[in-house]
Design a protein around this motif. Sequence first.
Motif, PDB file in Angstrom:
ATOM      1  N   TRP A 156      49.215 -15.342 -12.750  1.00  0.00           N
ATOM      2  CA  TRP A 156      48.357 -14.631 -13.825  1.00  0.00           C
ATOM      3  C   TRP A 156      48.843 -13.499 -14.214  1.00  0.00           C
ATOM      4  CZ3 TRP A 156      46.110  -9.388 -13.198  1.00  0.00           C
ATOM      5  CH2 TRP A 156      45.054  -9.151 -13.928  1.00  0.00           C
ATOM      6  N   GLU A 157      49.671 -12.545 -13.543  1.00  0.00           N
ATOM      7  CA  GLU A 157      50.006 -11.356 -13.890  1.00  0.00           C
ATOM      8  C   GLU A 157      51.355 -11.428 -15.080  1.00  0.00           C
ATOM      9  OE1 GLU A 157      51.564  -8.668 -10.753  1.00  0.00           O
ATOM     10  OE2 GLU A 157      49.632  -8.681  -9.979  1.00  0.00           O
ATOM     11  N   PRO A 158      52.152 -12.329 -15.262  1.00  0.00           N
ATOM     12  CA  PRO A 158      52.880 -12.562 -16.304  1.00  0.00           C
ATOM     13  C   PRO A 158      52.198 -13.241 -17.392  1.00  0.00           C
ATOM     14  CG  PRO A 158      53.611 -14.284 -14.720  1.00  0.00           C
ATOM     15  CD  PRO A 158      52.555 -13.211 -13.993  1.00  0.00           C
ATOM     16  N   LEU A 159      50.943 -13.880 -17.334  1.00  0.00           N
ATOM     17  CA  LEU A 159      50.136 -14.518 -18.136  1.00  0.00           C
ATOM     18  C   LEU A 159      49.399 -13.287 -19.130  1.00  0.00           C
ATOM     19  CD1 LEU A 159      49.009 -16.790 -19.889  1.00  0.00           C
ATOM     20  CD2 LEU A 159      47.232 -16.876 -18.077  1.00  0.00           C
ATOM     21  N   ALA A 191      39.713 -12.330 -19.283  1.00  0.00           N
ATOM     22  CA  ALA A 191      41.077 -12.205 -19.068  1.00  0.00           C
ATOM     23  C   ALA A 191      41.450 -11.540 -17.902  1.00  0.00           C
ATOM     24  CB  ALA A 191      42.093 -12.016 -20.128  1.00  0.00           C
ATOM     25  N   TRP A 192      40.778 -10.459 -17.591  1.00  0.00           N
ATOM     26  CA  TRP A 192      40.799  -9.336 -16.725  1.00  0.00           C
ATOM     27  C   TRP A 192      40.222  -9.996 -15.437  1.00  0.00           C
ATOM     28  CZ3 TRP A 192      45.081  -6.331 -16.672  1.00  0.00           C
ATOM     29  CH2 TRP A 192      45.526  -5.918 -17.949  1.00  0.00           C
ATOM     30  N   ARG A 193      39.308 -10.762 -15.530  1.00  0.00           N
ATOM     31  CA  ARG A 193      38.568 -11.194 -14.296  1.00  0.00           C
ATOM     32  C   ARG A 193      38.467 -12.863 -14.354  1.00  0.00           C
ATOM     33  NH1 ARG A 193      32.871  -9.368 -14.187  1.00  0.00           N
ATOM     34  NH2 ARG A 193      32.681 -10.080 -12.025  1.00  0.00           N
ATOM     35  N   PRO A 194      39.803 -13.297 -14.173  1.00  0.00           N
ATOM     36  CA  PRO A 194      39.787 -14.916 -14.170  1.00  0.00           C
ATOM     37  C   PRO A 194      38.991 -15.118 -13.117  1.00  0.00           C
ATOM     38  CG  PRO A 194      41.635 -13.746 -13.080  1.00  0.00           C
ATOM     39  CD  PRO A 194      41.011 -12.813 -13.602  1.00  0.00           C
ATOM     40  N   MET A 195      38.622 -16.607 -12.877  1.00  0.00           N
ATOM     41  CA  MET A 195      37.950 -17.167 -12.263  1.00  0.00           C
ATOM     42  C   MET A 195      38.490 -18.555 -11.489  1.00  0.00           C
ATOM     43  SD  MET A 195      33.963 -19.004 -12.864  1.00  0.00           S
ATOM     44  CE  MET A 195      34.585 -20.389 -13.601  1.00  0.00           C
ATOM     45  N   CYS A 211      48.440  -9.803 -23.676  1.00  0.00           N
ATOM     46  CA  CYS A 211      48.404  -8.427 -24.170  1.00  0.00           C
ATOM     47  C   CYS A 211      49.435  -8.075 -25.222  1.00  0.00           C
ATOM     48  CB  CYS A 211      48.462  -7.455 -23.160  1.00  0.00           C
ATOM     49  SG  CYS A 211      46.984  -7.365 -22.019  1.00  0.00           S
ATOM     50  N   ASP A 212      50.718  -8.376 -24.973  1.00  0.00           N
ATOM     51  CA  ASP A 212      51.579  -8.504 -25.935  1.00  0.00           C
ATOM     52  C   ASP A 212      51.348  -9.034 -27.334  1.00  0.00           C
ATOM     53  OD1 ASP A 212      53.302  -6.755 -24.154  1.00  0.00           O
ATOM     54  OD2 ASP A 212      54.565  -8.575 -23.694  1.00  0.00           O
ATOM     55  N   LEU A 213      50.716 -10.234 -27.149  1.00  0.00           N
ATOM     56  CA  LEU A 213      50.153 -11.094 -28.541  1.00  0.00           C
ATOM     57  C   LEU A 213      49.021 -10.299 -29.155  1.00  0.00           C
ATOM     58  CD1 LEU A 213      50.459 -14.586 -27.082  1.00  0.00           C
ATOM     59  CD2 LEU A 213      52.062 -13.717 -28.854  1.00  0.00           C
ATOM     60  N   GLY A 214      48.259  -9.383 -28.396  1.00  0.00           N
ATOM     61  CA  GLY A 214      47.414  -8.833 -29.059  1.00  0.00           C
ATOM     62  C   GLY A 214      45.997  -9.518 -29.054  1.00  0.00           C
ATOM     63  N   LEU A 215      45.888 -10.827 -27.894  1.00  0.00           N
ATOM     64  CA  LEU A 215      45.000 -11.392 -27.776  1.00  0.00           C
ATOM     65  C   LEU A 215      44.089 -10.851 -26.620  1.00  0.00           C
ATOM     66  CD1 LEU A 215      46.537 -15.120 -27.955  1.00  0.00           C
ATOM     67  CD2 LEU A 215      45.058 -13.924 -29.562  1.00  0.00           C
ATOM     68  N   VAL A 216      44.521 -10.070 -25.852  1.00  0.00           N
ATOM     69  CA  VAL A 216      43.775  -9.536 -24.790  1.00  0.00           C
ATOM     70  C   VAL A 216      43.860  -7.740 -24.998  1.00  0.00           C
ATOM     71  CG1 VAL A 216      43.422  -9.107 -22.256  1.00  0.00           C
ATOM     72  CG2 VAL A 216      43.934 -11.497 -23.172  1.00  0.00           C
ATOM     73  N   ASP A 217      42.623  -7.136 -24.921  1.00  0.00           N
ATOM     74  CA  ASP A 217      42.827  -5.765 -24.789  1.00  0.00           C
ATOM     75  C   ASP A 217      43.524  -5.386 -23.748  1.00  0.00           C
ATOM     76  OD1 ASP A 217      42.041  -2.870 -24.923  1.00  0.00           O
ATOM     77  OD2 ASP A 217      40.826  -3.664 -26.561  1.00  0.00           O
ATOM     78  N   ALA A 247      52.412 -19.600 -23.497  1.00  0.00           N
ATOM     79  CA  ALA A 247      51.789 -18.957 -22.062  1.00  0.00           C
ATOM     80  C   ALA A 247      51.155 -20.203 -21.443  1.00  0.00           C
ATOM     81  CB  ALA A 247      50.825 -17.928 -22.361  1.00  0.00           C
ATOM     82  N   ALA A 248      50.279 -21.031 -22.194  1.00  0.00           N
ATOM     83  CA  ALA A 248      49.701 -22.030 -21.462  1.00  0.00           C
ATOM     84  C   ALA A 248      50.519 -23.142 -20.659  1.00  0.00           C
ATOM     85  CB  ALA A 248      48.569 -22.578 -22.310  1.00  0.00           C
TER      86      ALA A 248
END
Length: 361
Positions: free
Chosen positions: A66-69, A9-13, A74-80, A41-42
């Motif tokens: 990407w930034e709002p995503l 998530a932090w290094r999107p391709m 993160c807010d959802l607890g899906l990404v650290d 979000a999607a």
Amino acid sequence: MIRGWCPTAWRPMAAGDGLLVRVRPKLGRLTREQVTGLCEAAIAHGNGQIDATNRANLQIRGVDAWEPLIEKLCDLGLVDRDPVAEARRAILVAPDWRTGDDTHRIATELMQRLSELPDLPGKVGFAIDAGDTPVLHAAPADFRIERGADGDLILRAEGRETGARIAGGEVDALIGLAHWFVDTGGADVGRMARHDAVLPMIATIRPRAPITETAYQAGTAHGLPFGRIDAAALAAFMRTSGATAIRVTPWRTLIVEGGAPGVMLGREDSATVRVDACVGAPACPQASVATRDLAIRLAPHVVGRLHVSGCAKGCARSAPADVVLTGNAGRFDLGFVARAGDLPALAGLDAPAVLAHFGAA
Ligand code: SF4
């Protein structure tokens, strides 16, 4: 071709259709609120589709903001919120775990001790497969906890047929093996299966004969053709079905907890559930061929597992398939019981020739 690269998530391709953002649900499970938020979000920031991967991750493609995503995830607890912790949380779990069982216990402890891991290559990951019988044997991982033939837990390095018995201290053993891998040059090799250094443990126990899980105690399995689900359809399903959570498997199915019987999300019996096909051209810049239309036409004519890959990287499936088609300079190489990019039985076929070969023209 970019080998060894694994987006997070932090290094999107950057892909042909925008950024690709990968989400690694903790323990492979998302609550209803997380699923609904992910779908929103999607739709808001991606192309409205969600892909399940062979590492039981979820991907949003076509991301233009990407930034709002990432903030939402993160807010959802899906990404650290810590990118290093997120990168290290490459932990595949046997999806039918129950709270407090060995899989749940070990995976939870490993998540709590990510800071003790060394920096590992992007594709290197862990499989916590501590149920009665291994189910993740064909799923990509480098360091595995699984049930040995005599019923004890073993630690097994990918590429080795046997593992070491461990009685307690499973996470200590995993962390120790990860450090050994780096200290002995494994990071330069890239993956455990290619690292032939002598293991730091006595590994003589074979794993129990694996099974492919077909029935789950945790919920009902819903197959997703090509591992893809429309986010709006999934959100509507979560609103109307009574589902309380979903679990992601590495087999492109979702296990739905608490859903009403008979309310199906995907097409469990579809021939396309037996198919792995990456997005191919034009979405992926490394693809020289379109993949999914051909896979749909071919699926009913192929016996066993079909893999159609846009290039030799084989993102959609790392294990061999009964029939594999690999894009190569605008044409297809055809192999049997092989991985994408393996030496083909036939080469240089165009799509009509492939269809004709299987009687699907
Ligand atoms: S396997 Fe498919 S998705 Fe992966 S890099 Fe190749 S063409 Fe792209």
